[in-house]
Design a protein around this motif. Structure first.
Motif, mmCIF file in Angstrom:
data_model
loop_
_atom_site.group_PDB
_atom_site.id
_atom_site.type_symbol
_atom_site.label_atom_id
_atom_site.label_comp_id
_atom_site.label_asym_id
_atom_site.label_seq_id
_atom_site.Cartn_x
_atom_site.Cartn_y
_atom_site.Cartn_z
ATOM 1 N N ASP A 91 51.895 24.740 -77.756
ATOM 2 C CA ASP A 91 51.096 23.797 -78.531
ATOM 3 C C ASP A 91 50.258 24.580 -79.546
ATOM 4 O O ASP A 91 49.521 25.504 -79.185
ATOM 5 C CB ASP A 91 50.191 22.997 -77.578
ATOM 6 N N GLU A 92 50.369 24.232 -80.822
ATOM 7 C CA GLU A 92 49.691 24.994 -81.882
ATOM 8 C C GLU A 92 48.175 25.042 -81.701
ATOM 9 O O GLU A 92 47.556 26.070 -81.958
ATOM 10 C CB GLU A 92 50.035 24.411 -83.254
ATOM 11 N N GLN A 93 47.597 23.940 -81.297
ATOM 12 C CA GLN A 93 46.143 23.929 -81.110
ATOM 13 C C GLN A 93 45.737 24.891 -79.986
ATOM 14 O O GLN A 93 44.748 25.610 -80.126
ATOM 15 C CB GLN A 93 45.650 22.514 -80.793
ATOM 16 N N ILE A 94 46.501 24.925 -78.924
ATOM 17 C CA ILE A 94 46.192 25.827 -77.815
ATOM 18 C C ILE A 94 46.325 27.278 -78.266
ATOM 19 O O ILE A 94 45.479 28.119 -77.970
ATOM 20 C CB ILE A 94 47.092 25.517 -76.601
ATOM 21 N N ASP A 145 38.785 27.841 -72.530
ATOM 22 C CA ASP A 145 39.367 26.533 -72.846
ATOM 23 C C ASP A 145 40.721 26.356 -72.163
ATOM 24 O O ASP A 145 41.033 25.290 -71.635
ATOM 25 C CB ASP A 145 39.546 26.357 -74.363
ATOM 26 N N LYS A 146 41.535 27.406 -72.182
ATOM 27 C CA LYS A 146 42.855 27.338 -71.537
ATOM 28 C C LYS A 146 42.702 27.128 -70.032
ATOM 29 O O LYS A 146 43.433 26.331 -69.439
ATOM 30 C CB LYS A 146 43.656 28.611 -71.822
ATOM 31 N N ARG A 186 40.982 16.147 -77.247
ATOM 32 C CA ARG A 186 42.015 16.188 -76.206
ATOM 33 C C ARG A 186 41.700 15.352 -74.975
ATOM 34 O O ARG A 186 42.602 15.030 -74.202
ATOM 35 C CB ARG A 186 42.246 17.628 -75.742
ATOM 36 N N LYS A 238 35.486 18.390 -80.499
ATOM 37 C CA LYS A 238 36.117 19.393 -81.351
ATOM 38 C C LYS A 238 37.641 19.286 -81.317
ATOM 39 O O LYS A 238 38.294 19.248 -82.352
ATOM 40 C CB LYS A 238 35.699 20.803 -80.910
ATOM 41 N N TYR A 239 38.193 19.217 -80.107
ATOM 42 C CA TYR A 239 39.647 19.210 -79.955
ATOM 43 C C TYR A 239 40.243 17.805 -79.895
ATOM 44 O O TYR A 239 41.430 17.626 -80.160
ATOM 45 C CB TYR A 239 40.067 19.962 -78.692
ATOM 46 N N ASP A 294 46.183 28.479 -81.449
ATOM 47 C CA ASP A 294 45.292 28.846 -82.550
ATOM 48 C C ASP A 294 43.800 28.707 -82.256
ATOM 49 O O ASP A 294 42.993 29.450 -82.805
ATOM 50 C CB ASP A 294 45.607 27.991 -83.791
ATOM 51 N N GLU A 295 43.422 27.749 -81.407
ATOM 52 C CA GLU A 295 42.003 27.429 -81.284
ATOM 53 C C GLU A 295 41.381 27.672 -79.915
ATOM 54 O O GLU A 295 40.188 27.893 -79.817
ATOM 55 C CB GLU A 295 41.769 25.956 -81.660
ATOM 56 N N TYR A 296 42.163 27.603 -78.851
ATOM 57 C CA TYR A 296 41.576 27.662 -77.513
ATOM 58 C C TYR A 296 41.162 29.081 -77.138
ATOM 59 O O TYR A 296 41.923 30.038 -77.307
ATOM 60 C CB TYR A 296 42.581 27.177 -76.469
#
Length: 162
Positions: free
Chosen positions: A13-16, A24-25, A74, A71-72, A18-20
């Motif tokens: 997942d691109e958001q995971i 967060d993970k 999700r 922010k996310y 690039d951003e996490y």
């Protein structure tokens, strides 16, 4: 003890990617695999219990919830009923269908207290379901639509009688 199967695509997942942060993970994987979790991604989840199980303070959990909501985008957390909705859980948790799977999803939807959480998951998944070529995704979308319709009908009946 039941097993939770998470699609490996979660890690693509691109958001995971690039951003996490690592924290967060961990939080997202915890939400997918915690003992109260389920395949539809909507379940009771008190903050104190999350804090205890992960080993974070309740304030740190509230910060993570805020980050994942605002922010996310999700999750949605309903502080009143202490339920959480993981918006895209169904992308990662259900990989095959059949009558037992459909019946399980129906039961899980009935256990959810907040219609708003069901609606949030439905809205976040609708486009994905519509694009999916898997029969189970169309059936899940229909189950969500049916549950929302039933609950809205009950709400309207209760509103009109008061």
């Amino acid at each position: 003890m039941s097993k939770t199967i998470i699609e490996r695509d979660f890690w693509n997942d691109e958001q995971i990617i690039d951003e996490y942060s690592p924290e967060d993970k961990l939080f997202m994987m915890y939400l997918f695999t915690c003992p109260r979790g389920n395949s539809i991604g909507i379940f009771k989840m008190p903050i104190k219990l999350m804090a205890f199980e992960i080993g974070y303070s309740p304030e740190a959990i509230r910060t993570l919830i805020d980050r994942f909501m605002n922010k996310y985008g999700r999750i949605t957390y309903d502080y009143e009923v202490q339920e959480i909705a993981i918006h895209h859980a169904l992308k990662y948790t259900i990989n095959k269908g059949g009558k037992p799977m459909e019946e399980m999803i129906e039961r899980m939807l009935k256990d959810v207290s907040s219609i708003n959480l069901i609606k949030k998951v439905y809205v976040s998944m609708k486009e994905w379901w519509q694009l999916s070529k898997r029969d189970i995704d169309q059936k899940i979308m229909g189950l969500f639509e049916s549950e929302i319709k039933i609950r809205e009908s009950i709400l309207n009946t209760n509103t009109n009688t008061n």
